[in-house]
Design a protein around this motif. Sequence first.
Motif, PDB file in Angstrom:
ATOM      1  N   ARG A  57       0.981  -1.087   0.156  1.00 20.89           N
ATOM      2  CA  ARG A  57       0.048   0.031   0.149  1.00 20.89           C
ATOM      3  C   ARG A  57       0.909   1.296  -0.137  1.00 20.89           C
ATOM      4  O   ARG A  57       0.386   2.502  -0.720  1.00 20.89           O
ATOM      5  CB  ARG A  57      -0.880  -0.052   1.227  1.00 20.89           C
ATOM      6  CG  ARG A  57      -2.109   0.836   1.313  1.00 20.89           C
ATOM      7  CD  ARG A  57      -3.009   0.636   2.037  1.00 20.89           C
ATOM      8  NE  ARG A  57      -3.732  -0.453   2.061  1.00 20.89           N
ATOM      9  CZ  ARG A  57      -4.015  -1.603   2.841  1.00 20.89           C
ATOM     10  NH1 ARG A  57      -3.448  -1.393   4.140  1.00 20.89           N
ATOM     11  NH2 ARG A  57      -4.615  -2.665   2.647  1.00 20.89           N
ATOM     12  N   HIS A  58       1.989   1.233   0.740  1.00 20.23           N
ATOM     13  CA  HIS A  58       2.800   2.458   0.957  1.00 20.23           C
ATOM     14  C   HIS A  58       3.568   2.658  -0.677  1.00 20.23           C
ATOM     15  O   HIS A  58       3.656   3.689  -0.948  1.00 20.23           O
ATOM     16  CB  HIS A  58       4.021   2.118   1.979  1.00 20.23           C
ATOM     17  CG  HIS A  58       3.592   2.329   3.204  1.00 20.23           C
ATOM     18  ND1 HIS A  58       4.195   1.772   4.376  1.00 20.23           N
ATOM     19  CD2 HIS A  58       2.481   3.026   3.787  1.00 20.23           C
ATOM     20  CE1 HIS A  58       3.558   2.056   5.480  1.00 20.23           C
ATOM     21  NE2 HIS A  58       2.402   2.642   5.201  1.00 20.23           N
ATOM     22  N   ALA A  59       3.930   1.534  -1.053  1.00 17.67           N
ATOM     23  CA  ALA A  59       4.645   1.840  -2.600  1.00 17.67           C
ATOM     24  C   ALA A  59       3.495   2.128  -3.391  1.00 17.67           C
ATOM     25  O   ALA A  59       3.896   3.156  -4.348  1.00 17.67           O
ATOM     26  CB  ALA A  59       5.079   0.156  -2.980  1.00 17.67           C
ATOM     27  N   ILE A  60       2.352   1.791  -3.635  1.00 13.22           N
ATOM     28  CA  ILE A  60       1.246   2.149  -4.275  1.00 13.22           C
ATOM     29  C   ILE A  60       1.042   3.706  -4.330  1.00 13.22           C
ATOM     30  O   ILE A  60       0.816   4.566  -5.015  1.00 13.22           O
ATOM     31  CB  ILE A  60      -0.079   1.503  -4.309  1.00 13.22           C
ATOM     32  CG1 ILE A  60       0.300  -0.068  -4.680  1.00 13.22           C
ATOM     33  CG2 ILE A  60      -0.988   2.194  -5.199  1.00 13.22           C
ATOM     34  CD1 ILE A  60       0.626  -0.260  -6.151  1.00 13.22           C
ATOM     35  N   GLU A  61       0.906   4.058  -2.987  1.00 15.12           N
ATOM     36  CA  GLU A  61       0.666   5.557  -2.498  1.00 15.12           C
ATOM     37  C   GLU A  61       2.125   6.305  -3.262  1.00 15.12           C
ATOM     38  O   GLU A  61       1.843   7.446  -3.698  1.00 15.12           O
ATOM     39  CB  GLU A  61       0.731   5.896  -1.040  1.00 15.12           C
ATOM     40  CG  GLU A  61      -0.519   5.333  -0.485  1.00 15.12           C
ATOM     41  CD  GLU A  61      -0.786   5.135   1.091  1.00 15.12           C
ATOM     42  OE1 GLU A  61       0.276   5.482   1.567  1.00 15.12           O
ATOM     43  OE2 GLU A  61      -1.777   4.942   1.672  1.00 15.12           O
ATOM     44  N   HIS A  62       3.083   5.960  -3.175  1.00 16.85           N
ATOM     45  CA  HIS A  62       4.139   6.621  -3.557  1.00 16.85           C
ATOM     46  C   HIS A  62       4.307   6.605  -5.042  1.00 16.85           C
ATOM     47  O   HIS A  62       4.487   7.816  -5.638  1.00 16.85           O
ATOM     48  CB  HIS A  62       5.533   6.027  -3.309  1.00 16.85           C
ATOM     49  CG  HIS A  62       6.116   5.828  -1.950  1.00 16.85           C
ATOM     50  ND1 HIS A  62       7.110   4.974  -1.542  1.00 16.85           N
ATOM     51  CD2 HIS A  62       5.442   6.673  -0.901  1.00 16.85           C
ATOM     52  CE1 HIS A  62       7.059   5.096  -0.060  1.00 16.85           C
ATOM     53  NE2 HIS A  62       6.303   6.310   0.314  1.00 16.85           N
TER      54      HIS A  62
END
Length: 240
Positions: free
Chosen positions: A44-49
């Motif tokens: 999820r953090h990677a997608i947000e980036h």
Amino acid sequence: MSDSRTDAVEAHVEGLCLTLGPGAVLPGERELALRCGVSRMTVRHAIEHLMARRLVERRHGAGTFVRRPAHAQPLMATSFHEDMRRRGLTPSSRLLWWDMVIADLELAEHLEMPGGERVLRVCRVRLADDEPMTLETLHTPCARVPGLTGQDLDGQVSFYEILSSRYGRRISNGKQSVAPVVLDKREAELLGVPAGRPALRFVRTSRDQRGEVIERVESLARGDRYLIEVDIIPPGRTIR
């Protein structure tokens, strides 16, 4: 902040974006977590980036998609068809409705025509490669384009090309304003995006080679598909 695991997932998904191409749906968080051997929170953090970098976008209830590139829009007197063709895209239009109205004082002033005369109004969704780009309402004085109807502007046709071939009129110059807006539910639905998305509102008035106002166009352009190009010059110099 990111860590090495988030960076690795981000690089993996960025590679998928290049492989799948614009508009493709990406695997879900669970599948990406399994592929990369990390938690769904890390995915999820990677997608947000990647969303912050404008490489992917989330669509409520549909998933995460490879973001289509925004196409630059120069502020110049070119038709939508010509502009899209220059970018290697296939332009077309979907007619929503059209009618003829009697110009009130405000519209007559914009079109520099006598009040009380008829004006053709045409509302269309403008598409590039069959994907909505803008929602456009055209106003043109009936006396300057006799016999023209909204049906003439449906499909892969250009108003400017009709002006030239049928009426011997060519766009010479004009004025255009641009302002940021937020799409309401109906506008967003027609443009294929969620309500509340940002958009650009263009209002353009154009003259032909005779100096007569031939169109007033109000359009809403998807904020994720359009950029504005503006030439910057030093004071005292002009663009040739």
